[in-house]
Design a protein around this motif. Sequence first.
Motif, short mmCIF file in Angstrom:
data_model
loop_
_atom_site.label_atom_id
_atom_site.label_comp_id
_atom_site.label_asym_id
_atom_site.label_seq_id
_atom_site.Cartn_x
_atom_site.Cartn_y
_atom_site.Cartn_z
N SER A 54 -0.06 42.33 51.97
CA SER A 54 0.12 40.89 52.04
C SER A 54 0.95 40.52 53.26
N ARG A 79 -0.55 38.26 46.82
CA ARG A 79 -1.99 38.45 46.76
C ARG A 79 -2.56 38.42 48.17
N PHE A 80 -3.87 38.59 48.25
CA PHE A 80 -4.54 38.64 49.54
C PHE A 80 -5.49 37.45 49.69
N HIS A 81 -5.59 36.96 50.90
CA HIS A 81 -6.39 35.77 51.16
C HIS A 81 -7.40 36.05 52.26
N TYR A 82 -8.55 35.43 52.14
CA TYR A 82 -9.60 35.55 53.14
C TYR A 82 -9.10 35.12 54.52
N TYR A 86 -8.84 39.39 55.96
CA TYR A 86 -9.42 40.41 55.08
C TYR A 86 -10.85 40.04 54.71
N VAL A 91 -10.06 41.31 49.44
CA VAL A 91 -9.34 40.30 48.67
C VAL A 91 -9.38 40.63 47.17
N SER A 210 -7.12 30.38 47.36
CA SER A 210 -7.15 31.67 46.65
C SER A 210 -7.94 31.52 45.36
N GLU A 214 -11.06 36.06 43.20
CA GLU A 214 -10.47 36.98 42.23
C GLU A 214 -11.08 36.77 40.85
#
Length: 270
Positions: A54, A79-82, A86, A91, A210, A214
């Motif tokens: 992150s 968390r991970f975001h486009y 990524y 994601v 986000s 997910e």
Amino acid sequence: MMKKINEAVAFIQQQYSNKPLVGIVLGSGLGSFTSEITVEKEIAYSDIPHFPVSTVEGHSGKLIFGQLGGKTVVAMAGRFHYYEGYSVQEVVFPIRVMKFLGIETLLVSNAAGGSTQAFKVGDLMIIKDHISFFTPNPLVGKNIETLGPRFPDMSEPYKKSLIDKVKAIAAAKNIALQEGVYCGVTGPTFETRAEYKLIHQLGGDAVGMSTVQEVIAAVHMGVPVFAMSVITDIGIRDEENTITHDEVLQAAKDAEPKLTYIFKELVAQL
């Protein structure tokens, strides 16, 4: 993909042997929620094979394992975001890993902009449905049958039975809740006034960067989901008003005690 998932799962299980029943994804400014967890193990994302890292302020970047509400949980602190660069597969990679660690329910939180004047900053919104057309779908490409079907049903992405539990929890504590449709966008720009109006006209009550990817991945794998947005700004607003990330983080922090209580009580009832 399955090889990467299995390698990540194997590494984590070497570090922590208990099976988590609930997975929790924490959004911007909501990281203090982890103080409610009786922590048994923390693993930095950077240590886990194939895990992204992150990069956004307000996201600490570790998996936290422990006890909450009498249940074993795993929480993503960050968390991970486009928009970070990524791929959509990266994601949703942690969601897939949590599934194979054993989670049976996924709880998701985020900070979102309100696209209806009925909302105010600090409101908590139960996500009852979402619009994902503005972001890449994580299931594009060859389907992996081990994960789920080629064409997963999305008529109930957010489990109604979990929503009912949360409404009862909030009512018992006199916590006011909103309910609405979350519209996922790529970011990282905050939306223009025209975009907020369009999202509102399309049926979106809140918008964020986000969650939808997910949730799609979780539903694909058969994991029930509950999600809640903290409304951190109002997009349909005065012409001179602007939005900063610092303001978003502060609004999320202010609303965090209520969200924390709801998530903790919900976990206890699962």
